[in-house]
Design an enzyme around this catalytic site. Structure first.
Site, short mmCIF file in Angstrom:
data_model
loop_
_atom_site.label_atom_id
_atom_site.label_comp_id
_atom_site.label_asym_id
_atom_site.label_seq_id
_atom_site.Cartn_x
_atom_site.Cartn_y
_atom_site.Cartn_z
N SER A 126 35.74 -1.66 7.78
CA SER A 126 34.33 -1.95 8.06
C SER A 126 34.08 -1.92 9.55
O SER A 126 34.97 -2.25 10.36
CB SER A 126 34.02 -3.35 7.51
OG SER A 126 32.82 -3.83 8.05
N TYR A 151 36.17 -12.87 6.17
CA TYR A 151 36.08 -11.52 5.60
C TYR A 151 36.44 -10.47 6.66
O TYR A 151 37.28 -9.60 6.44
CB TYR A 151 34.67 -11.27 5.05
CG TYR A 151 34.37 -9.80 4.85
CD1 TYR A 151 34.88 -9.12 3.76
CD2 TYR A 151 33.62 -9.09 5.78
CE1 TYR A 151 34.64 -7.76 3.60
CE2 TYR A 151 33.37 -7.75 5.63
CZ TYR A 151 33.88 -7.08 4.54
OH TYR A 151 33.66 -5.73 4.39
N LYS A 155 39.78 -7.66 7.19
CA LYS A 155 39.76 -6.21 7.46
C LYS A 155 40.63 -5.89 8.67
O LYS A 155 41.38 -4.90 8.67
CB LYS A 155 38.32 -5.73 7.70
CG LYS A 155 37.44 -5.79 6.46
CD LYS A 155 37.92 -4.83 5.37
CE LYS A 155 37.20 -5.01 4.05
NZ LYS A 155 37.82 -4.32 2.93
N1 UFG Z 1 18.78 -9.06 6.49
C1 UFG Z 1 17.56 -9.69 6.39
N2 UFG Z 1 17.27 -10.35 5.25
C2 UFG Z 1 18.13 -10.41 4.19
C3 UFG Z 1 19.38 -9.74 4.29
C4 UFG Z 1 19.68 -9.08 5.47
O1 UFG Z 1 16.76 -9.68 7.33
O2 UFG Z 1 17.80 -11.04 3.19
C5 UFG Z 1 19.11 -8.34 7.72
C6 UFG Z 1 20.32 -8.90 8.44
O3 UFG Z 1 19.95 -9.97 9.26
C7 UFG Z 1 20.81 -7.68 9.19
C8 UFG Z 1 20.41 -6.51 8.30
O4 UFG Z 1 19.43 -7.01 7.40
O5 UFG Z 1 20.11 -7.57 10.38
C9 UFG Z 1 21.56 -5.97 7.50
O6 UFG Z 1 22.17 -7.05 6.83
P1 UFG Z 1 23.22 -6.84 5.64
O7 UFG Z 1 23.62 -8.19 5.16
O8 UFG Z 1 22.68 -5.87 4.66
O9 UFG Z 1 24.42 -6.12 6.39
P2 UFG Z 1 25.31 -6.63 7.61
O10 UFG Z 1 25.08 -5.65 8.71
O11 UFG Z 1 25.12 -8.03 7.94
O12 UFG Z 1 26.75 -6.60 6.94
C10 UFG Z 1 27.27 -5.41 6.48
C11 UFG Z 1 28.19 -5.65 5.28
C12 UFG Z 1 29.43 -6.35 5.70
C13 UFG Z 1 30.03 -5.73 6.89
C14 UFG Z 1 29.02 -5.63 8.01
C15 UFG Z 1 29.54 -4.95 9.21
O13 UFG Z 1 27.55 -6.40 4.30
O14 UFG Z 1 30.35 -6.26 4.63
O15 UFG Z 1 27.94 -4.86 7.54
O16 UFG Z 1 28.67 -5.16 10.29
F1 UFG Z 1 31.07 -6.46 7.37
#
Ligand code: UFG
Length: 352
Positions: A126, A151, A155
């Site tokens: 990741s 998590y 990785k």
């Molecule tokens: N977000 C919202 N509201 C929500 C969910 C997410 O605003 O209800 C935002 C988050 O704050 C973030 C963006 O949407 O800015 C993306 O969030 P995600 O949770 O979809 O993805 P992340 O980038 O946080 O995490 C993903 C994977 C992880 C991995 C990570 C690496 O879920 O497994 O990318 O950066 F580790």
């Protein structure tokens, strides 16, 4: 016809990769404990490809069960290892489960492979390993940062385990030590943000309970399952204040896995290497919502809320290495990602 073991093959990225493998003529055996997926995925893969993959329900963190499974399938040519727990927040509350499951499974799988002649291994990593990088886009040379969650730590540790394994073989060879079989061929694929679903709408992301990730939260809000999407922060140093991520269509990602596996088998490759898998372009949370609204015609209920702990401001990939060496490039647009995710959600609703 070559045989590939896909661990976690009933999951989101795993199932799309199984489809891609079968469509390229590979025989697939899935090892999955169904802890975060359902066996109906196998039926649906069969409906897409015309052939149901073999599914063995096995918990790979159970060493005896893992060794038994690999003994039965010791004629496999490659292993693609997706099986792992993946919820960042949950990993903070259940660290032991994450370390035991994610690292333990990897060790068991590698042990089992050492007892067979199969040395070709693709690992699901990741972009979380980069944390908030100092320079964008991130290349594979960008230094890894201390992980923000158990998590993320799993990785990093898993990548270290793989690097040490490869190094031990080199040392062993240098001393004239005899290894059973050929050298390891290992690729660690660092995914950015996989979203979207297969165009058939028969497979896609199936979160357990309330989604953590943005795309399933959007589709469930649009479907009326969730009342409101919270946008976690609009005060980041990004063009519209919301965080920027490199969203990649899961079908592009699936294609990359097959290319990665073939690259190792065809190019005299030995040892270990890492690849970023992203589009090379970042989109903000508001841009993703905008795309969803545009392609579906649905007005999404959302509000700006406070920042989520552990979120970084922005990240996107330099995916040039994958293009140069694997001959792979993400092709699908953000609109294709959001529309396919919605079609999948709609299909799920029909079944309820
Ligand atoms: N977000 C919202 N509201 C929500 C969910 C997410 O605003 O209800 C935002 C988050 O704050 C973030 C963006 O949407 O800015 C993306 O969030 P995600 O949770 O979809 O993805 P992340 O980038 O946080 O995490 C993903 C994977 C992880 C991995 C990570 C690496 O879920 O497994 O990318 O950066 F580790």
């Amino acid at each position: 016809m070559k045989k590939v073991i896909v661990t976690g093959g009933c999951g989101f990225i795993g199932s799309h990769t199984v489809v891609e493998l079968q469509q390229k003529g590979y025989t697939v055996v899935i090892a999955d404990d169904l802890s975060n997926s359902t066996p109906s995925v196998v039926e649906n893969i069969g409906r897409i490809t015309g052939e149901k993959p073999i599914l063995e329900i096995v918990d790979l963190s159970d060493r005896t069960a893992c060794l038994r499974f690999f003994k039965v399938h010791s004629d496999a040519d490659a292993v693609i290892h997706f099986a792992a727990a993946k919820a960042v927040g949950e990993s903070v509350s259940k660290p032991l489960h994450y370390y035991r499951n994610n690292i333990g499974s990897l060790l068991n799988v590698l042990d089992a492979m050492e007892r067979s002649s199969c040395r070709t291994f693709v690992f699901s990593s990741s972009c979380t390993v980069y944390g908030q990088p100092d320079h964008l886009p991130v290349t594979e040379q960008t230094p890894r940062k201390p992980a923000c969650s158990p998590y993320g730590n799993t990785k990093q540790v898993c990548e270290d385990v793989l690097a040490d394994l490869v190094a031990s073989c080199r040392t062993d060879k240098g001393k004239g030590g005899a290894l059973s079989g050929a050298s390891w061929k290992i690729l660690s694929l660092r995914y950015f943000n996989p979203i979207g679903a297969h165009p058939s709408a028969l497979i896609g992301e199936l979160p357990n309970g309330e989604p953590n990730n943005l795309m399933p939260y959007i589709t469930q809000t649009a479907a009326g399952i969730r009342p409101l999407l919270k946008v976690f922060g609009n005060d980041y140093p990004t063009p519209d204040g919301t965080p920027v991520r490199d969203y990649i269509h899961v079908c592009d990602l699936a294609e990359a896995h097959v290319k990665a596996m073939e690259y190792m088998q065809e190019n005299g490759f030995e040892g270990m290497d890492c690849f970023n898998l992203g589009t090379g372009r970042g989109y903000s949370v508001l841009e993703v919502i905008g795309s969803f609204e545009r392609v579906t015609g649905i007005k999404l209920a959302y509000e700006i809320a406070g920042r989520r702990d552990g979120d970084i401001a922005q990240i996107w990939a330099d995916a040039g290495k994958a293009e140069r060496l694997l001959g792979w490039k993400a092709r699908r647009t953000l609109d294709e990602m959001t529309l396919s995710a919605w079609k999948w959600q709609e299909n799920l609703q029909k079944k309820i």
